[in-house]
Design an enzyme around this catalytic site. Structure first.
Site, PDB file in Angstrom:
ATOM      1  N   PRO A 295     -14.042 -22.826 111.768  1.00 40.39           N
ATOM      2  CA  PRO A 295     -15.072 -23.961 111.889  1.00 40.39           C
ATOM      3  C   PRO A 295     -16.149 -23.357 112.374  1.00 40.39           C
ATOM      4  O   PRO A 295     -17.307 -23.943 112.382  1.00 40.39           O
ATOM      5  CB  PRO A 295     -14.567 -25.062 112.499  1.00 40.39           C
ATOM      6  N   LYS A 299     -18.587 -24.106 107.437  1.00 41.95           N
ATOM      7  CA  LYS A 299     -18.533 -23.908 106.077  1.00 41.95           C
ATOM      8  C   LYS A 299     -17.530 -24.517 105.260  1.00 41.95           C
ATOM      9  O   LYS A 299     -17.485 -24.522 104.137  1.00 41.95           O
ATOM     10  CB  LYS A 299     -18.416 -22.258 105.790  1.00 41.95           C
ATOM     11  N   TYR A 387     -26.025 -18.978 107.653  1.00 41.38           N
ATOM     12  CA  TYR A 387     -25.572 -20.309 108.180  1.00 41.38           C
ATOM     13  C   TYR A 387     -26.588 -21.591 107.403  1.00 41.38           C
ATOM     14  O   TYR A 387     -25.564 -22.471 107.160  1.00 41.38           O
ATOM     15  CB  TYR A 387     -26.407 -20.467 109.623  1.00 41.38           C
TER      16      TYR A 387
HETATM   17  C1  PHB Z   1     -19.015 -30.475 114.233  1.00 40.46           C
HETATM   18  O1  PHB Z   1     -17.746 -30.987 114.195  1.00 40.46           O
HETATM   19  O2  PHB Z   1     -20.055 -30.980 114.528  1.00 40.46           O
HETATM   20  C2  PHB Z   1     -19.425 -28.733 114.097  1.00 40.46           C
HETATM   21  C3  PHB Z   1     -17.838 -28.070 113.962  1.00 40.46           C
HETATM   22  C4  PHB Z   1     -18.285 -26.764 113.696  1.00 40.46           C
HETATM   23  C5  PHB Z   1     -19.700 -26.247 113.564  1.00 40.46           C
HETATM   24  C6  PHB Z   1     -20.697 -27.161 113.849  1.00 40.46           C
HETATM   25  C7  PHB Z   1     -20.545 -28.449 113.961  1.00 40.46           C
HETATM   26  O3  PHB Z   1     -19.868 -24.803 113.618  1.00 40.46           O
END
Ligand code: PHB
Ligand code: APR
Length: 393
Positions: A295, A299, A387
């Site tokens: 995570p 993505k 990103y």
């Molecule tokens: C989120 O759950 O808000 C989240 C998870 C991973 C990320 C960014 C946001 O890289």
């Protein structure tokens, strides 16, 4: 009992629901077969950053009203390391692009609502799903629903049934190659009804391990801590979580943290996984059924959306003109984009986490990578371009 449709969709997560929505909007009949209940699907909490390409797709699929209203546009992210917090201006370094913070749970709810409105066909709590004759022109699916054995005849099958689904398992071993990396740590997530610590996300590299400060809205926060694989959530009461988060944040930022009771917490392992190819005859893998990313780069959902985009376009082309070229090209086309996101997520994971076996050399390289990032416009552009999401060609 027999049923018939043009496209059988296995799995009613975000991939299956969005596929169903787009196909029906274009007049293509489809049926979703989902193993769980709707409440179960809606109870899963997952990441929350969406790329412009995903936003555009949700808008064109007519499921964007609430997202347009409640989604938070973000123009940058912060990265903290060596006790300092620095900003990556995503907008500037990507040539004017942004991302949106809007939870996957919300997207799934919006998709269910849209499916209801159009009287989309979704069967929940189906079991024993089996795919047959997928290399013929007339594949079919057998399954159990409401204690009856049923059969669904179709022209195509979209395997949207996630990492543990039956679709990928239907591919003969001889044609399927899988690539995998399992990381030696997990993320412990906490959701709380508290205002976010900052307007933007903060990714933290700390000697105790990675941390992430994210959000769902102006009143709801989402935080993560890197923890060892096999960590039991019960060993992490809220007080311990908040305390460790404060340790990993730069001092001044830690002072700004507003804590409160958690409303959800869970441990998730980190994995990179890709299956090749993504199609076998008339069966196509979409989303987590074909690939998993850690995570760190946010993505997962965005890749699911780009798969849906490529496959739905190819199916439309077939149903409009009988031309199968785009369907035959689906696997290669989707995989090109998938591998780039897999590479980016792997790189973000490497740069930001504590690797238990890294040693002092590894730590030096990691700190240098971060210092280099903020000393080079070229490096910042590489991060920003990935990103915000590579183009959907
Ligand atoms: C989120 O759950 O808000 C989240 C998870 C991973 C990320 C960014 C946001 O890289
Ligand atoms: N039969 C029917 N349904 C099944 C079966 C089966 N044998 N196996 C799994 N399913 C269902 C699951 O219950 C689930 O609802 O398929 C659905 C798959 O949904 P997801 O796992 O959410 O996968 P996907 O829709 O591709 O969504 C991708 O999820 O993990 C995140 O980061 C990822 O955001 C991305 C998104």
């Amino acid at each position: 009992m027999g049923m018939q449709t043009q496209v059988a969709i296995i799995g009613g997560g975000p991939s299956g629901l969005l596929m169903s929505q787009i196909l029906q909007l274009n007049g293509i009949d489809n049926v979703i077969l989902e193993r769980q209940t709707r409440d179960y699907v809606l109870g899963r909490v997952r990441a929350g950053i969406i790329e412009q390409g995903t936003i555009d797709l949700l808008r064109s699929a007519d499921v964007a009203d609430r997202m347009n209203r409640d989604g938070l546009v973000h123009e940058g992210i912060d990265i903290a390391f060596a006790g300092e917090r620095q900003r990556v201006d995503l907008h500037k370094y990507s040539g004017g692009k942004t991302v949106m913070v809007y939870g996957q749970t919300e997207i799934t709810e919006d998709l269910y609502e849209a499916r209801d409105k159009m009287v989309g066909k979704i069967l929940h709590e189906v079991s024993d799903v089996e795919l047959h004759e997928v290399t013929s022109q007339n594949p079919y699916v057998t399954f159990k629903h409401e204690n009856q054995e049923k059969r669904l005849d179709c022209q195509f099958i979209a395997g949207c049934d996630g990492f543990h689904g039956v679709s990928r398992a239907t591919f003969p071993c001889s044609i399927l190659k899988t690539y995998e990396r399992v990381y030696p740590f997990a993320w412990l997530g906490l959701l709380s009804e508290t205002p976010p610590i900052s307007d933007e996300l903060i990714y933290v590299n700390h000697k105790n391990g990675f941390a992430l400060c994210s959000m769902r809205s102006e009143t709801r926060s989402r935080y993560y801590l890197q923890v060892p694989v096999g960590t039991d959530v019960n060993d992490w009461p809220d007080e311990r979580f908040w305390e460790e988060l404060k340790v990993r944040l730069p001092d001044q930022t830690a002072n700004e943290l507003i804590t409160g009771p958690s409303i959800e917490n869970a441990v998730a392992p980190l994995r990179s996984f890709v299956a090749e190819p993504l199609s076998h005859g008339r069966l196509f893998l979409v989303g987590d059924a074909g690939h998993i990313v850690p995570p760190t780069g946010a993505k997962g959902l965005n890749l699911a959306a780009s798969d849906v985009y490529y496959l739905s376009r190819a199916l439309l082309e077939f149903f409009q003109s009988g031309d199968e070229t785009a369907l035959k090209g689906y696997s290669n086309r989707a995989l090109q984009r998938i591998w780039k996101a897999v590479r980016f997520s792997w790189w973000m994971t490497l740069m930001l986490h504590k690797f238990p076996d890294d040693g002092e050399f590894g730590e030096k390289i990691q700190q240098t990578e971060l210092e280099y990032l903020f000393s080079s416009e070229a490096a910042l552009s590489v991060l920003a371009e990935n990103y915000v999401g590579l183009p959907l060609d």
